[in-house]
Write a protein that holds these residues in place. Structure first.
Motif, PDB file in Angstrom:
ATOM      1  N   ASP A 340      51.316  71.653 -30.133  1.00 29.93           N
ATOM      2  CA  ASP A 340      51.670  72.821 -30.928  1.00 29.93           C
ATOM      3  C   ASP A 340      53.102  72.740 -31.430  1.00 29.93           C
ATOM      4  N   LEU A 341      54.004  72.288 -30.578  1.00 27.94           N
ATOM      5  CA  LEU A 341      55.418  72.254 -30.959  1.00 27.94           C
ATOM      6  C   LEU A 341      55.707  71.225 -32.048  1.00 27.94           C
ATOM      7  N   PHE A 342      55.078  70.032 -31.961  1.00 30.96           N
ATOM      8  CA  PHE A 342      55.530  68.919 -32.789  1.00 30.96           C
ATOM      9  C   PHE A 342      54.511  68.394 -33.805  1.00 30.96           C
ATOM     10  N   SER A 343      53.230  68.582 -33.583  1.00 30.40           N
ATOM     11  CA  SER A 343      52.238  67.902 -34.421  1.00 30.40           C
ATOM     12  C   SER A 343      51.837  68.745 -35.623  1.00 30.40           C
ATOM     13  N   ASN A 344      51.703  68.089 -36.768  1.00 30.81           N
ATOM     14  CA  ASN A 344      51.168  68.773 -37.952  1.00 30.81           C
ATOM     15  C   ASN A 344      49.681  68.504 -38.122  1.00 30.81           C
ATOM     16  N   GLN A 345      49.058  67.938 -37.088  1.00 32.87           N
ATOM     17  CA  GLN A 345      47.603  67.811 -37.024  1.00 32.87           C
ATOM     18  C   GLN A 345      47.147  68.379 -35.685  1.00 32.87           C
ATOM     19  N   GLY A 346      46.362  69.422 -35.728  1.00 29.09           N
ATOM     20  CA  GLY A 346      45.906  70.036 -34.496  1.00 29.09           C
ATOM     21  C   GLY A 346      46.953  70.888 -33.810  1.00 29.09           C
ATOM     22  N   GLY A 347      48.143  70.948 -34.378  1.00 28.06           N
ATOM     23  CA  GLY A 347      49.231  71.740 -33.817  1.00 28.06           C
ATOM     24  C   GLY A 347      49.864  72.628 -34.860  1.00 28.06           C
ATOM     25  N   LEU A 350      56.065  73.199 -35.214  1.00 29.57           N
ATOM     26  CA  LEU A 350      57.158  74.161 -35.168  1.00 29.57           C
ATOM     27  C   LEU A 350      58.527  73.501 -35.153  1.00 29.57           C
ATOM     28  N   LEU A 351      58.609  72.278 -34.625  1.00 26.06           N
ATOM     29  CA  LEU A 351      59.894  71.601 -34.466  1.00 26.06           C
ATOM     30  C   LEU A 351      59.810  70.188 -35.012  1.00 26.06           C
ATOM     31  N   THR A 352      60.945  69.701 -35.530  1.00 27.97           N
ATOM     32  CA  THR A 352      61.008  68.327 -36.028  1.00 27.97           C
ATOM     33  C   THR A 352      62.400  67.771 -35.788  1.00 27.97           C
ATOM     34  N   ALA A 353      62.599  66.517 -36.136  1.00 31.05           N
ATOM     35  CA  ALA A 353      63.905  65.888 -35.953  1.00 31.05           C
ATOM     36  C   ALA A 353      64.909  66.446 -36.943  1.00 31.05           C
ATOM     37  N   SER A 354      66.123  66.665 -36.491  1.00 32.41           N
ATOM     38  CA  SER A 354      67.187  67.115 -37.383  1.00 32.41           C
ATOM     39  C   SER A 354      67.666  65.963 -38.254  1.00 32.41           C
ATOM     40  N   GLN A 355      68.276  66.303 -39.365  1.00 34.23           N
ATOM     41  CA  GLN A 355      68.877  65.275 -40.217  1.00 34.23           C
ATOM     42  C   GLN A 355      69.991  64.558 -39.469  1.00 34.23           C
ATOM     43  N   PHE A 356      70.682  65.292 -38.614  1.00 36.24           N
ATOM     44  CA  PHE A 356      71.764  64.714 -37.819  1.00 36.24           C
ATOM     45  C   PHE A 356      71.235  63.625 -36.906  1.00 36.24           C
ATOM     46  N   LEU A 378      60.611  54.501 -34.615  1.00 36.47           N
ATOM     47  CA  LEU A 378      59.539  54.585 -33.642  1.00 36.47           C
ATOM     48  C   LEU A 378      59.456  55.960 -32.982  1.00 36.47           C
ATOM     49  N   SER A 379      60.531  56.725 -33.066  1.00 37.45           N
ATOM     50  CA  SER A 379      60.558  58.070 -32.477  1.00 37.45           C
ATOM     51  C   SER A 379      60.106  59.139 -33.454  1.00 37.45           C
ATOM     52  N   VAL A 380      60.325  58.910 -34.743  1.00 35.88           N
ATOM     53  CA  VAL A 380      59.973  59.879 -35.791  1.00 35.88           C
ATOM     54  C   VAL A 380      59.215  59.137 -36.874  1.00 35.88           C
ATOM     55  N   ARG A 381      58.020  59.605 -37.177  1.00 38.42           N
ATOM     56  CA  ARG A 381      57.213  58.978 -38.214  1.00 38.42           C
ATOM     57  C   ARG A 381      56.843  60.013 -39.272  1.00 38.42           C
ATOM     58  N   THR A 382      56.568  59.535 -40.471  1.00 37.32           N
ATOM     59  CA  THR A 382      56.078  60.405 -41.532  1.00 37.32           C
ATOM     60  C   THR A 382      54.560  60.500 -41.419  1.00 37.32           C
ATOM     61  N   VAL A 383      54.080  61.706 -41.149  1.00 35.84           N
ATOM     62  CA  VAL A 383      52.650  61.970 -41.011  1.00 35.84           C
ATOM     63  C   VAL A 383      52.297  63.096 -41.975  1.00 35.84           C
ATOM     64  N   ASN A 384      51.355  62.821 -42.864  1.00 38.20           N
ATOM     65  CA  ASN A 384      50.988  63.804 -43.902  1.00 38.20           C
ATOM     66  C   ASN A 384      52.203  64.267 -44.694  1.00 38.20           C
ATOM     67  N   GLY A 385      53.111  63.338 -44.960  1.00 37.22           N
ATOM     68  CA  GLY A 385      54.282  63.629 -45.776  1.00 37.22           C
ATOM     69  C   GLY A 385      55.396  64.354 -45.062  1.00 37.22           C
ATOM     70  N   LYS A 386      55.277  64.568 -43.750  1.00 34.34           N
ATOM     71  CA  LYS A 386      56.287  65.313 -43.000  1.00 34.34           C
ATOM     72  C   LYS A 386      56.835  64.456 -41.857  1.00 34.34           C
ATOM     73  N   PRO A 387      58.127  64.618 -41.529  1.00 37.82           N
ATOM     74  CA  PRO A 387      58.673  63.895 -40.379  1.00 37.82           C
ATOM     75  C   PRO A 387      58.178  64.520 -39.079  1.00 37.82           C
TER      76      PRO A 387
END
Length: 602
Positions: A340-347, A350-356, A378-387
């Motif tokens: 729920d917090l991080f996934s844009n599939q099935g979640g 709500l939260l993602t990596a900062s630009q910093f 490897l820690s942040v990937r683009t999934v469905n156009g979103k980080p």
């Protein structure tokens, strides 16, 4: 004394179901409205085990809170457009009275259950319901859980009530005359004292576990229960690190890093790579070596750095990195909250990596010349156009292009403590203790490279090392314990020291070494202590991002320096680069020592 143990609802917690030595149905039959008399539930060793297991199961209910408070309050995680005002308040350090994330009660409820269990263990011992050794083991398990919870409470709320007696209700804590608050430093002193009086060791021959009881160590449905318990020595090391007892902290860290060496018993390799960042485990690797696109960042990567988070294996490689991790299974409650917090599939995303955070990874240069730190990719990937923050999701988003093969099956792991955490905390303690060359070796280059006389020659990770033909004397013999790390590696005569494979997390990530101007090879003389500490905390960000360590790392250094600008500037940069208009307001608040803590309201 309160005579009722904690309530266990009709939904079974995964850890409870996995570890119980009797039927899970026993738990299923207890309704949320019922409480069970202690005399009927603390009858024998199995009931004591159930108390330990139930409390560990309750920890899973605060996993999302742990992640939000320790990451969103820091500089690496930002709310998405889907986040509500409460998450935005946490990120901006402007918390309203009704913010549920700022409520300390979920932590204290488990603490109260720890107190109940400890009190009833004493009754069991008095009534000869288990032996002294069995009591000591389970007592140690609960003391460690309580100390970890109190550490979290202190990190986020500062001055807090410290209660060790069982209470009839958590509402009793509202009476400040009976339960006055103690300062964070006083809390740390109490926690260290409580930990020093317990069994600290409870290890198998190849893995670390916080539990001392063999009856709690098993494998169920592919899950090794040995990795589900707090490592007590890591925790005691962290408590001492927070308190500024740097030699004591390093002593505990050193003990854990050499655990495999003591227990190897001739097996060959465990002694050299377990609980150390070595060249033989989890390096950033490329399929070809010169092509950026050949970075092993897809589902075929079963050996590189990403497999720390995405491998389903429970073998020795994973056990060499993970020291404390809890599984979320698709078949048991509670549901994995990180989806729920991080996934844009099935979640809910709500939260993602900062630009910093991304800027930090992109400011590095790899040894092969690529202008980034590949751990970011490897820690942040683009999934469905979103980080998307992927570390907590690799066991869920594991289909083609990292899609959820079955969005309803929300398996995963709560990643709490691992080799990199241990080594970087060891480096921080050594740096603070003014053994800068040791800290540099742990973080960056490896003991054998720094102390072999060929420093700063650099070897390519995974292809061998530039070491002398006869390196039998490579040992930090001019350093006192716990900094006398043995990295001897020679053939005339043949000898291998336990640190000979250690290369540091930066070399394991295939990054260029930090500048040698940060250190002076003479003990307790020269070097740039603040500069090296800054580099270690930067390495914490790049290696341990999204694992629940960040706010603590920033706060601890700020407190040790008595300079809150360190943490204030980090949060300011996050908000500024995300275009948040409240960046300056947050910075001004965090410049005050009181401003870094959440308001304590019960």
């Amino acid at each position: 004394m309160r005579n009722k143990i904690f309530k266990i609802g009709g939904r079974v917690l995964l850890i409870s179901c996995l570890l119980l030595s009797f039927s899970c149905k026993k738990l299923l039959d207890v309704s949320p409205e019922d409480a069970v008399e202690a005399k009927n539930n603390y009858r024998n060793i199995n009931d004591a085990n159930a108390a330990v297991i139930g409390i560990y199961g309750q920890l899973q209910t605060i996993a999302d809170r742990y992640m939000v408070l320790n990451e969103l309050r820091g500089d690496l995680v930002s709310p998405t457009i889907n986040a509500d005002r409460y998450l935005r308040e946490i990120s901006e350090h402007n918390v309203s009275a009704d913010n549920p994330w700022a409520d300390p009660k979920p932590f204290y409820k488990i603490i109260m259950n720890c107190n109940d269990a400890l009190a009833n263990f004493k009754i069991m011992l008095r009534d000869a319901k288990f032996r002294q050794e069995e009591y000591n083991q389970r007592y140690a398990d609960i003391i460690a859980v309580r100390a970890w919870l109190y550490l979290q409470v202190g990190i986020h709320w500062g001055n807090v009530p410290y209660v060790t007696d069982p209470l009839a209700s958590i509402d009793d804590l509202k009476d400040s005359s009976k339960f006055p608050k103690v300062s964070f430093n006083d809390l740390l002193d109490k926690l260290i004292a409580s930990m020093q009086g317990i069994y600290l060791d409870g290890y198998t021959s190849t893995t670390a576990t916080g539990s001392n009881s063999n009856s709690l160590l098993t494998t169920v449905d592919g899950y090794s229960t040995g990795l589900m318990f707090i490592n007590k020595r890591c925790l005691l090391g962290d408590l001492n690190l927070w308190r500024g007892n740097y030699t004591d902290a390093s002593t505990q860290y050193r003990y854990v890093t050499e655990q495999g060496y003591r227990n190897d018993q001739g097996a060959g390799n465990i002694s050299f790579w377990q609980y150390k960042a070595t060249y033989s485990n989890f390096n950033i690797v490329y399929n070809i070596g010169s092509d950026e696109q050949s970075l092993k960042d897809d589902n075929t990567d079963v050996a590189g750095w990403r497999s720390i988070f995405g491998s389903t294996a429970q073998g020795t490689d994973i056990s060499a990195e993970w020291i404390w991790t809890m599984p979320f299974d698709k078949n048991f409650a509670p549901t994995n909250p990180f989806i729920d917090l991080f996934s844009n599939q099935g979640g809910r995303y709500l939260l993602t990596a900062s630009q910093f955070a991304m800027d930090k990874w992109n400011s590095e240069t790899q040894a092969n010349g690529f202008p980034y730190d590949a751990r970011g990719k490897l820690s942040v990937r683009t999934v469905n156009g979103k980080p998307v923050i992927m570390k907590p999701l690799y066991l869920y988003l594991n289909g083609p292009n990292f899609t959820a093969l079955n969005p309803l099956q929300k398996q995963g792991r709560w990643l709490l403590y691992r080799t990199a955490t241990l080594n970087l905390h060891f480096a921080e303690a050594a740096c603070r203790d003014n053994y800068l060359d040791v800290a540099y070796a742990l973080t960056n280059a490896g003991v054998i490279q720094v102390f072999s006389g060929i420093f700063p020659t650099r070897a390519v990770v995974g292809t061998g090392r530039n070491v002398p033909t006869d390196a039998t004397n490579i040992m930090i013999t001019h350093r006192p314990a716990p900094y006398d790390l043995d990295a001897r590696y020679g053939d005339v005569p043949s000898y291998r020291g336990p640190w000979n494979r250690q290369i540091g997390t930066r070399s394991r990530a295939n990054l260029n070494w930090l500048p040698t101007s940060l250190i002076n090879n003479a003990p307790n003389a020269g070097g740039d202590q603040i500069g090296l500490e800054n580099a270690i905390i930067q390495e914490d960000a790049e290696e341990l991002a999204f694992e629940g360590q960040r706010w603590g790392d920033l706060l601890r250094v700020s407190l040790h320096r008595n300079d809150m600008s360190f943490i204030a500037e980090a949060v300011y940069q996050k908000l500024l680069r995300d275009g948040n208009p409240n960046a300056s307001t947050a910075k001004a608040k965090l410049l005050s020592k009181d401003g870094v803590y959440l308001p304590f309201k019960m």
